[in-house]
Design a protein around this motif. Structure first.
Motif, PDB file in Angstrom:
ATOM      1  N   LYS A 196       0.822  -1.203   0.000  1.00  0.00           N
ATOM      2  CA  LYS A 196       0.000   0.000   0.000  1.00  0.00           C
ATOM      3  C   LYS A 196       0.854   1.251   0.000  1.00  0.00           C
ATOM      4  O   LYS A 196       0.446   2.303  -0.466  1.00  0.00           O
ATOM      5  CB  LYS A 196      -0.868   0.024   1.264  1.00  0.00           C
ATOM      6  CG  LYS A 196      -2.212  -0.623   1.089  1.00  0.00           C
ATOM      7  CD  LYS A 196      -3.042  -0.357   2.326  1.00  0.00           C
ATOM      8  CE  LYS A 196      -4.185  -1.351   2.381  1.00  0.00           C
ATOM      9  NZ  LYS A 196      -4.839  -1.350   3.680  1.00  0.00           N
ATOM     10  N   PHE A 202      -7.411   1.351 -14.561  1.00  0.00           N
ATOM     11  CA  PHE A 202      -6.914   0.112 -13.975  1.00  0.00           C
ATOM     12  C   PHE A 202      -6.109   0.398 -12.707  1.00  0.00           C
ATOM     13  O   PHE A 202      -6.338  -0.190 -11.656  1.00  0.00           O
ATOM     14  CB  PHE A 202      -6.052  -0.561 -15.046  1.00  0.00           C
ATOM     15  CG  PHE A 202      -5.539  -1.931 -14.714  1.00  0.00           C
ATOM     16  CD1 PHE A 202      -6.402  -3.006 -14.579  1.00  0.00           C
ATOM     17  CD2 PHE A 202      -4.173  -2.150 -14.594  1.00  0.00           C
ATOM     18  CE1 PHE A 202      -5.923  -4.274 -14.311  1.00  0.00           C
ATOM     19  CE2 PHE A 202      -3.681  -3.410 -14.327  1.00  0.00           C
ATOM     20  CZ  PHE A 202      -4.556  -4.482 -14.176  1.00  0.00           C
ATOM     21  N   PHE A 203      -5.206   1.362 -12.808  1.00  0.00           N
ATOM     22  CA  PHE A 203      -4.400   1.734 -11.647  1.00  0.00           C
ATOM     23  C   PHE A 203      -5.267   2.355 -10.549  1.00  0.00           C
ATOM     24  O   PHE A 203      -5.058   2.112  -9.369  1.00  0.00           O
ATOM     25  CB  PHE A 203      -3.283   2.713 -12.054  1.00  0.00           C
ATOM     26  CG  PHE A 203      -1.975   2.040 -12.314  1.00  0.00           C
ATOM     27  CD1 PHE A 203      -1.822   1.163 -13.375  1.00  0.00           C
ATOM     28  CD2 PHE A 203      -0.879   2.252 -11.484  1.00  0.00           C
ATOM     29  CE1 PHE A 203      -0.619   0.526 -13.619  1.00  0.00           C
ATOM     30  CE2 PHE A 203       0.348   1.619 -11.709  1.00  0.00           C
ATOM     31  CZ  PHE A 203       0.465   0.757 -12.779  1.00  0.00           C
ATOM     32  N   ASP A 232      -8.304   1.690  -9.888  1.00  0.00           N
ATOM     33  CA  ASP A 232      -9.003   0.590  -9.214  1.00  0.00           C
ATOM     34  C   ASP A 232      -8.104  -0.120  -8.213  1.00  0.00           C
ATOM     35  O   ASP A 232      -8.540  -0.558  -7.166  1.00  0.00           O
ATOM     36  CB  ASP A 232      -9.445  -0.458 -10.254  1.00  0.00           C
ATOM     37  CG  ASP A 232     -10.832  -0.161 -10.767  1.00  0.00           C
ATOM     38  OD1 ASP A 232     -11.490   0.726 -10.190  1.00  0.00           O
ATOM     39  OD2 ASP A 232     -11.249  -0.812 -11.745  1.00  0.00           O
ATOM     40  N   PHE A 233      -6.862  -0.242  -8.602  1.00  0.00           N
ATOM     41  CA  PHE A 233      -5.936  -1.050  -7.825  1.00  0.00           C
ATOM     42  C   PHE A 233      -5.439  -0.336  -6.579  1.00  0.00           C
ATOM     43  O   PHE A 233      -5.302  -0.933  -5.525  1.00  0.00           O
ATOM     44  CB  PHE A 233      -4.720  -1.391  -8.701  1.00  0.00           C
ATOM     45  CG  PHE A 233      -4.558  -2.847  -8.922  1.00  0.00           C
ATOM     46  CD1 PHE A 233      -3.940  -3.648  -7.969  1.00  0.00           C
ATOM     47  CD2 PHE A 233      -5.039  -3.442 -10.091  1.00  0.00           C
ATOM     48  CE1 PHE A 233      -3.794  -4.998  -8.179  1.00  0.00           C
ATOM     49  CE2 PHE A 233      -4.895  -4.799 -10.303  1.00  0.00           C
ATOM     50  CZ  PHE A 233      -4.274  -5.584  -9.346  1.00  0.00           C
ATOM     51  N   TYR A 234      -5.139   0.953  -6.726  1.00  0.00           N
ATOM     52  CA  TYR A 234      -4.448   1.656  -5.645  1.00  0.00           C
ATOM     53  C   TYR A 234      -5.294   2.795  -5.097  1.00  0.00           C
ATOM     54  O   TYR A 234      -5.705   3.680  -5.845  1.00  0.00           O
ATOM     55  CB  TYR A 234      -3.112   2.218  -6.157  1.00  0.00           C
ATOM     56  CG  TYR A 234      -2.166   1.150  -6.630  1.00  0.00           C
ATOM     57  CD1 TYR A 234      -1.563   0.285  -5.723  1.00  0.00           C
ATOM     58  CD2 TYR A 234      -1.873   1.009  -7.983  1.00  0.00           C
ATOM     59  CE1 TYR A 234      -0.693  -0.690  -6.159  1.00  0.00           C
ATOM     60  CE2 TYR A 234      -0.994   0.032  -8.425  1.00  0.00           C
ATOM     61  CZ  TYR A 234      -0.401  -0.818  -7.511  1.00  0.00           C
ATOM     62  OH  TYR A 234       0.460  -1.778  -7.943  1.00  0.00           O
ATOM     63  N   ARG A 260       0.836   7.770  -8.161  1.00  0.00           N
ATOM     64  CA  ARG A 260       0.408   7.316  -6.835  1.00  0.00           C
ATOM     65  C   ARG A 260       0.990   8.255  -5.778  1.00  0.00           C
ATOM     66  O   ARG A 260       2.088   8.771  -5.946  1.00  0.00           O
ATOM     67  CB  ARG A 260       0.907   5.888  -6.571  1.00  0.00           C
ATOM     68  CG  ARG A 260       0.076   4.832  -7.277  1.00  0.00           C
ATOM     69  CD  ARG A 260       0.523   3.447  -6.869  1.00  0.00           C
ATOM     70  NE  ARG A 260       0.373   3.221  -5.433  1.00  0.00           N
ATOM     71  CZ  ARG A 260       0.919   2.188  -4.786  1.00  0.00           C
ATOM     72  NH1 ARG A 260       1.647   1.299  -5.431  1.00  0.00           N
ATOM     73  NH2 ARG A 260       0.734   2.045  -3.490  1.00  0.00           N
TER      74      ARG A 260
END
Lengths: 123, 232
Positions: free
Chosen positions: B74, B97-98, B100-102, B144
């Protein structure tokens, strides 16, 4: 335009010298606000931590003041700026004199060269 | 607790081959750190250990106190040496996509960076050049808001102008509380953005020092010192 550096000398010193030069040249006049660390770092293409250190040095030297809420400013004290200008001028003159001495020139000869060139200058 | 990454007696063997030996390291928060070494010095192995893609043979590695795992992932944004993105995806799909993931993924920032790269969001990844793909991947990684960025050779495959873009992206996305580790052997290009360097040689740390200290004490650039330490 990224700034140009000598990779063999500490970067923060070189940054401090550049900003000092901006102050002495009036790009950042007395009392003016200095751009944020982040903006300056981006312009110079360096790490913000290094820029921070450079500004901290200028603060130590008395050229820059931090106001807690509104950022960094060039000192309003013209005496501090004059002092810095004087110090820099002496350093440069010393460099020049040392180079002339390497050329085996005597005091009077150095003086004569400078006087002649200054005399020929229009402005 | 200020260290974001600590390693104690960390070692890794591949069969009989010892790739990392006895690494002791503590990385402070808020620094940009260069992990420097020639080919086969253990840089990628170290970063893989930090990401839990490999398990140590000896010692331990911790991210903000956690062993590599869900908690550490995380906090860590990792740019691997190879691209793992789906070639058929459009860049806008990759951004989704990213996202959703992070949890810490900043969609606006990602789009903003891609725009500066002049990548059309409708472009599929497979239609992009190798260098552009690498840049897209870096944008995703830097979008991120992570505590620790581990970038494995982010400037290896791109031209000098793109290197400037990448360094600028790194500097402008860097926050005071985040830490960035950049592994590379192209030192001259990045040394002005580094706070701290670690030299790896044949799996061991031979030097760990603030960059300006090297210039101050040795009167040398990091690049010059590197060439001396790793002289063939």
């Amino acid at each position: 335009m990224p700034w140009v550096f000598d990779p063999h000398r500490p970067l923060y010193l070189q940054l401090a010298e550049k900003i000092e030069a901006f102050i002495l040249a009036g790009t950042y006049p007395a009392g003016a606000k200095i751009p944020s660390v982040r903006d300056l770092a981006k312009e110079a293409a360096v790490n913000p931590n290094t820029m921070q250190r450079a500004l901290a040095k200028l603060e130590e030297d008395g050229l820059v003041i931090t106001q807690r809420t509104s950022g960094r400013f060039v000192t309003e004290d013209k005496k501090e700026i004059a002092k810095a200008r004087n110090r820099l001028a002496q350093e440069e003159a010393m460099q020049f004199i040392m180079k002339m001495q390497k050329l085996e020139l005597k005091k009077e000869e150095i003086q004569a060269i400078i006087n002649k060139m200054l005399g020929e200058m229009k402005v | 607790m200020k260290a974001v990454l600590t390693a104690k007696g960390l070692g890794k063997d591949f069969g009989r081959k010892r790739v990392l030996k006895n690494i002791d390291l503590e990385l402070e928060k808020g620094k940009i750190i260069g992990l420097l070494g020639p080919n086969a010095s253990g840089k990628t192995t170290f970063l893989k250990l930090a990401n839990g893609l490999l398990t140590p043979t000896a010692g331990e590695i911790r991210i903000a106190g956690f062993a590599p795992g869900p908690e550490s992932k995380k906090m860590v944004s990792y740019l691997p040496e190879k691209t793992y993105l789906n070639e058929w995806m459009r860049t806008e799909q990759l951004v989704e996509f990213f996202a959703d993931f992070y949890e810490d993924f900043n969609v606006d920032r990602a789009h903003d960076m891609l725009k500066r790269l002049q990548v059309d969001p409708r472009d599929k990844l497979k239609t992009l050049s190798k260098g552009t793909k690498e840049k897209v991947q870096l944008c995703l990684v830097m979008a991120r808001e992570a505590e620790l960025y581990l970038l494995d050779e982010p400037i290896g495959g791109v031209d000098p102008a793109a290197r400037d873009f990448i360094l600028e992206t790194i500097i402008s996305n860097y926050r005071e509380d985040s830490t960035i580790v950049i592994s590379t052997h192209l030192i001259a290009d990045i040394e002005k953005v580094l706070d701290y360097v670690i030299f790896l040689k044949e799996g061991e740390i031979v030097l760990a020092s603030p960059v300006d200290e090297i210039r101050e004490k040795e009167g040398k650039s990091v690049d010059t010192l590197f060439r001396e330490v790793f002289k063939c």
